[in-house]
Design a protein around this motif. Structure first.
Motif, PDB file in Angstrom:
ATOM      1  N   THR A 127      40.330  44.715  43.700  1.00  0.00           N
ATOM      2  CA  THR A 127      40.786  44.615  42.324  1.00  0.00           C
ATOM      3  C   THR A 127      42.302  44.737  42.290  1.00  0.00           C
ATOM      4  N   SER A 135      38.162  42.085  40.420  1.00  0.00           N
ATOM      5  CA  SER A 135      38.701  41.881  39.076  1.00  0.00           C
ATOM      6  C   SER A 135      40.219  41.856  39.104  1.00  0.00           C
ATOM      7  N   GLY A 136      40.780  41.213  38.109  1.00  0.00           N
ATOM      8  CA  GLY A 136      42.224  41.208  37.923  1.00  0.00           C
ATOM      9  C   GLY A 136      42.550  41.682  36.528  1.00  0.00           C
ATOM     10  N   HIS A 165      45.814  41.963  33.979  1.00  0.00           N
ATOM     11  CA  HIS A 165      47.175  41.500  33.753  1.00  0.00           C
ATOM     12  C   HIS A 165      48.100  42.670  33.440  1.00  0.00           C
ATOM     13  N   CYS A 176      36.146  39.238  37.213  1.00  0.00           N
ATOM     14  CA  CYS A 176      36.726  38.701  35.986  1.00  0.00           C
ATOM     15  C   CYS A 176      38.210  39.020  35.904  1.00  0.00           C
ATOM     16  N   ALA A 177      38.881  38.331  35.000  1.00  0.00           N
ATOM     17  CA  ALA A 177      40.309  38.543  34.769  1.00  0.00           C
ATOM     18  C   ALA A 177      40.505  38.982  33.325  1.00  0.00           C
ATOM     19  N   GLY A 234      43.133  39.764  30.442  1.00  0.00           N
ATOM     20  CA  GLY A 234      44.521  39.512  30.086  1.00  0.00           C
ATOM     21  C   GLY A 234      44.955  40.148  28.788  1.00  0.00           C
ATOM     22  N   TYR A 244      37.365  33.774  34.570  1.00  0.00           N
ATOM     23  CA  TYR A 244      38.798  33.601  34.427  1.00  0.00           C
ATOM     24  C   TYR A 244      39.366  34.286  33.194  1.00  0.00           C
ATOM     25  N   ARG A 245      38.727  34.150  32.072  1.00  0.00           N
ATOM     26  CA  ARG A 245      39.181  34.834  30.860  1.00  0.00           C
ATOM     27  C   ARG A 245      38.053  35.723  30.364  1.00  0.00           C
TER      28      ARG A 245
END
Length: 184
Positions: free
Chosen positions: A49, A67-68, A70, A85-86, A88, A101-102
């Protein structure tokens, strides 16, 4: 680095010099945490992560692996970020997010709240407020105002409202009711 003595940080985790890790938090293998990020107490971050700079993870947050997150994102208390998942935008307290992605909000983290001893009344108030805050079609400021008026007796809902008022990155969007898949 400021790591609380009760926190567990895997030796292969990479933390910037000024990262804070709170009491009883667990940071897994291959986690990277950016500069200025605050991981408060009882947070669990699984492996592979990446967390950007100056993020804030409130108490009892759980972040799944791969996971990412932002930079500058805040994740509210008792929230859960699903694996792969990401994220943001800010995720309010007590909610769960997932979705590639989102990441999108998929309702309340009901199972996690029950496991932490939340009463069915507290969870019911949060579920009802979710409809007002995220499904009513109102702009954020108006939805928060309605939630404050209709759920003023619930400290949990007031916590969500205050969190939403303090956002700088915006709030993670909710999926449609037909996509939510209520957890039990």
């Amino acid at each position: 680095m400021n790591i609380h003595p009760t926190a567990v940080v895997h030796p292969k985790a990479v933390l910037a010099d000024d990262v804070e890790v709170g009491a009883y938090s667990v940071v897994g293998e291959h986690v990277r945490i950016g500069a200025g990020t605050r991981v408060l107490s009882h947070v669990c971050i699984d492996g592979w992560t990446d967390i950007g700079e100056r993020c804030e993870l409130h108490p009892f947050v759980s972040v799944g692996g791969l996971s990412g997150i932002h930079q500058f994102v805040r994740i509210g208390a008792y929230a859960m970020v699903g694996g792969c998942c990401a994220l943001g935008q800010d995720l309010p307290p007590f909610m769960r997010a997932a979705g590639g992605y989102r990441a999108r909000m998929y309702g309340l983290n009901s199972i996690g709240l029950r496991r932490h001893g939340f009463s069915s009344e507290r969870i019911a108030a949060l579920k009802k407020s979710y409809e007002v805050l995220f499904r009513s079609g109102h702009r954020v400021a108006e939805a928060v105002k309605l939630a404050r008026e209709n759920f003023s007796a619930s400290p949990d809902v007031m916590q969500v409202a205050a969190f939403m008022e303090g956002t700088k990155r915006g709030i993670c969007r909710s999926v449609g009711k037909d996509q939510e898949g209520e957890e039990e």
